[in-house]
Structure formats: C-alpha cells, structure tokens
Design an enzyme around this catalytic site. Sequence first.
Site, PDB file in Angstrom:
ATOM      1  N   PRO A  71      19.869 -23.225  26.741  1.00  0.00           N
ATOM      2  CA  PRO A  71      18.536 -22.691  27.015  1.00  0.00           C
ATOM      3  C   PRO A  71      18.023 -21.707  25.967  1.00  0.00           C
ATOM      4  CG  PRO A  71      20.162 -21.783  28.523  1.00  0.00           C
ATOM      5  CD  PRO A  71      20.826 -22.919  27.805  1.00  0.00           C
ATOM      6  N   ASN A  72      16.754 -21.880  25.649  1.00  0.00           N
ATOM      7  CA  ASN A  72      15.987 -21.008  24.740  1.00  0.00           C
ATOM      8  C   ASN A  72      16.354 -21.186  23.265  1.00  0.00           C
ATOM      9  OD1 ASN A  72      14.477 -19.671  26.864  1.00  0.00           O
ATOM     10  ND2 ASN A  72      16.432 -18.745  27.428  1.00  0.00           N
TER      11      ASN A  72
ATOM     12  N   ARG B  17      12.243 -17.055  18.195  1.00  0.00           N
ATOM     13  CA  ARG B  17      12.755 -16.225  19.278  1.00  0.00           C
ATOM     14  C   ARG B  17      13.514 -15.024  18.716  1.00  0.00           C
ATOM     15  NH1 ARG B  17      18.213 -17.789  22.624  1.00  0.00           N
ATOM     16  NH2 ARG B  17      18.145 -16.047  24.083  1.00  0.00           N
TER      17      ARG B  17
ATOM     18  N   TYR C  89      18.285 -13.549  16.103  1.00  0.00           N
ATOM     19  CA  TYR C  89      18.659 -14.954  15.909  1.00  0.00           C
ATOM     20  C   TYR C  89      18.185 -15.547  14.575  1.00  0.00           C
ATOM     21  CZ  TYR C  89      19.783 -14.569  20.865  1.00  0.00           C
ATOM     22  OH  TYR C  89      20.311 -14.180  22.063  1.00  0.00           O
TER      23      TYR C  89
ATOM     24  N   ASN D 143      26.690 -24.274  21.920  1.00  0.00           N
ATOM     25  CA  ASN D 143      26.128 -22.953  22.174  1.00  0.00           C
ATOM     26  C   ASN D 143      25.405 -23.068  23.504  1.00  0.00           C
ATOM     27  OD1 ASN D 143      24.852 -20.527  22.344  1.00  0.00           O
ATOM     28  ND2 ASN D 143      24.106 -20.509  20.233  1.00  0.00           N
TER      29      ASN D 143
ATOM     30  N   ALA E 292      22.606 -18.540  27.528  1.00  0.00           N
ATOM     31  CA  ALA E 292      22.926 -17.650  28.651  1.00  0.00           C
ATOM     32  C   ALA E 292      23.815 -18.314  29.706  1.00  0.00           C
ATOM     33  CB  ALA E 292      21.642 -17.138  29.283  1.00  0.00           C
TER      34      ALA E 292
ATOM     35  N   GLU F  47      33.115 -23.374  21.293  1.00  0.00           N
ATOM     36  CA  GLU F  47      32.022 -22.503  21.749  1.00  0.00           C
ATOM     37  C   GLU F  47      31.519 -21.706  20.558  1.00  0.00           C
ATOM     38  OE1 GLU F  47      33.325 -19.706  24.741  1.00  0.00           O
ATOM     39  OE2 GLU F  47      31.523 -18.469  24.530  1.00  0.00           O
TER      40      GLU F  47
ATOM     41  N   HIS G 158      28.413 -18.819  19.124  1.00  0.00           N
ATOM     42  CA  HIS G 158      27.274 -17.932  19.362  1.00  0.00           C
ATOM     43  C   HIS G 158      26.761 -17.417  18.036  1.00  0.00           C
ATOM     44  CE1 HIS G 158      27.891 -18.073  23.619  1.00  0.00           C
ATOM     45  NE2 HIS G 158      29.185 -17.897  23.387  1.00  0.00           N
TER      46      HIS G 158
ATOM     47  N   ARG H 246      26.518  -6.557  22.199  1.00  0.00           N
ATOM     48  CA  ARG H 246      25.253  -6.537  22.940  1.00  0.00           C
ATOM     49  C   ARG H 246      25.502  -6.106  24.394  1.00  0.00           C
ATOM     50  NH1 ARG H 246      22.225 -12.011  21.825  1.00  0.00           N
ATOM     51  NH2 ARG H 246      20.557 -10.827  22.831  1.00  0.00           N
TER      52      ARG H 246
HETATM   53  C1  DQA Z   1      23.675 -16.732  22.345  1.00  0.00           C
HETATM   54  C2  DQA Z   1      24.097 -15.449  23.064  1.00  0.00           C
HETATM   55  C3  DQA Z   1      23.722 -15.523  24.540  1.00  0.00           C
HETATM   56  O1  DQA Z   1      24.112 -14.313  25.190  1.00  0.00           O
HETATM   57  C4  DQA Z   1      22.239 -15.686  24.707  1.00  0.00           C
HETATM   58  O2  DQA Z   1      21.903 -15.817  26.062  1.00  0.00           O
HETATM   59  C5  DQA Z   1      21.702 -16.831  23.912  1.00  0.00           C
HETATM   60  C6  DQA Z   1      22.208 -17.039  22.555  1.00  0.00           C
HETATM   61  C7  DQA Z   1      23.933 -16.654  20.839  1.00  0.00           C
HETATM   62  O3  DQA Z   1      23.974 -17.710  20.206  1.00  0.00           O
HETATM   63  O4  DQA Z   1      24.058 -15.561  20.273  1.00  0.00           O
HETATM   64  O5  DQA Z   1      20.807 -17.542  24.343  1.00  0.00           O
HETATM   65  O6  DQA Z   1      24.462 -17.808  22.853  1.00  0.00           O
END
Ligand code: DQA
Length: 139
Positions: free
Chosen positions: A10-11, A18, A23, A72, A75, A96, A98, A105
């Site tokens: 998501p996102n 964003r 990011y 990735n 959230a 995994e 990020h 954070r």
């Molecule tokens: C994320 C870190 C997550 O906490 C966050 O919700 C994201 C992006 C990252 O790539 O840093 O959407 O996965």
Amino acid sequence: MMKILIINGPNLNLLGKREPTIYGHVAFEDFLETLREEYPQCDIAYYQSNIEGELINKIQEVGFDYDGIILNAGAYTHTSIALHDAIKAVTSPVIEVHISNVHSRESYRHVSMISAACKGVIIGFGLNSYRLALVSFLL
Ligand code: DQA
C-alpha cells in the site's frame, strides 16, 4: 533466466510523490527500468496493490514457480499475520525490503509480522534496498 517478482504494498504506487524526504523523488517504474537494464540475466516482474488480499493472491500465484520474491509490504508489514502465513505457505524465497530505516522511525514500525517468514530482510537503503535484495538472489 532467473524469475524474480517485486511486490509493493500500500501507498508505494506513490513513490516519487509520497513524502519524498523519506522515500525519495524517483517513481518506482523509472527505478525498475534501470534495474532491468542492469540485470538482463533476470526476468523482473512487478506487482503493486493497496489491498492486502491481492498481495496474498499474488504470493500464492507465483510462489511455487518464481526463483524469488522481493516484498515491500508497506504498512501491512507491521500488521499482517495473513501475509506471514502466505509467505510461509509458498516455496519461493521471499526477501522483505524497506526503503526507509523503520527502526529509526515511529515505534509501531519497529515490529514486523513478516520478517520471521522471510529468507532475509533489507532495510533503510532507499531504493537500493530492492537492488541489494536482487543481488542476494544472484550470489
Ligand atoms: C516502508 C516502511 C513502512 O513502515 C511504511 O508503512 C511504508 C514503506 C518502507 O519501505 O520504508 O509504506 O515499507
């Protein structure tokens, strides 16, 4: 040819727009183009969804066939036991990733529901986290 799937949750369709201070300014599609040029020995597929069940469907769909999955989960990383179970259910190794260093954070980002089900975890190297994950499949 090695078959790798990158899955963004998501996102992450908004990368480049964003919260660029966290990011970055690069759209994922542009980064992906570079990655495909850099690693012609890999067939790099890409999937993004904002919907938890669709991420699970995709893991199930490719997870007995692909050589590796780079995930990735956004959230959902911090909440989804269902994603953990899906990763455990398939045979393809899942890494995994990020972009940001989640440990520097908010505390709710310090917990991952999926890490224990994954082959490994790469955190905090910007978009290079995906590149490092890909390279790890080539070692
Ligand atoms: C994320 C870190 C997550 O906490 C966050 O919700 C994201 C992006 C990252 O790539 O840093 O959407 O996965």
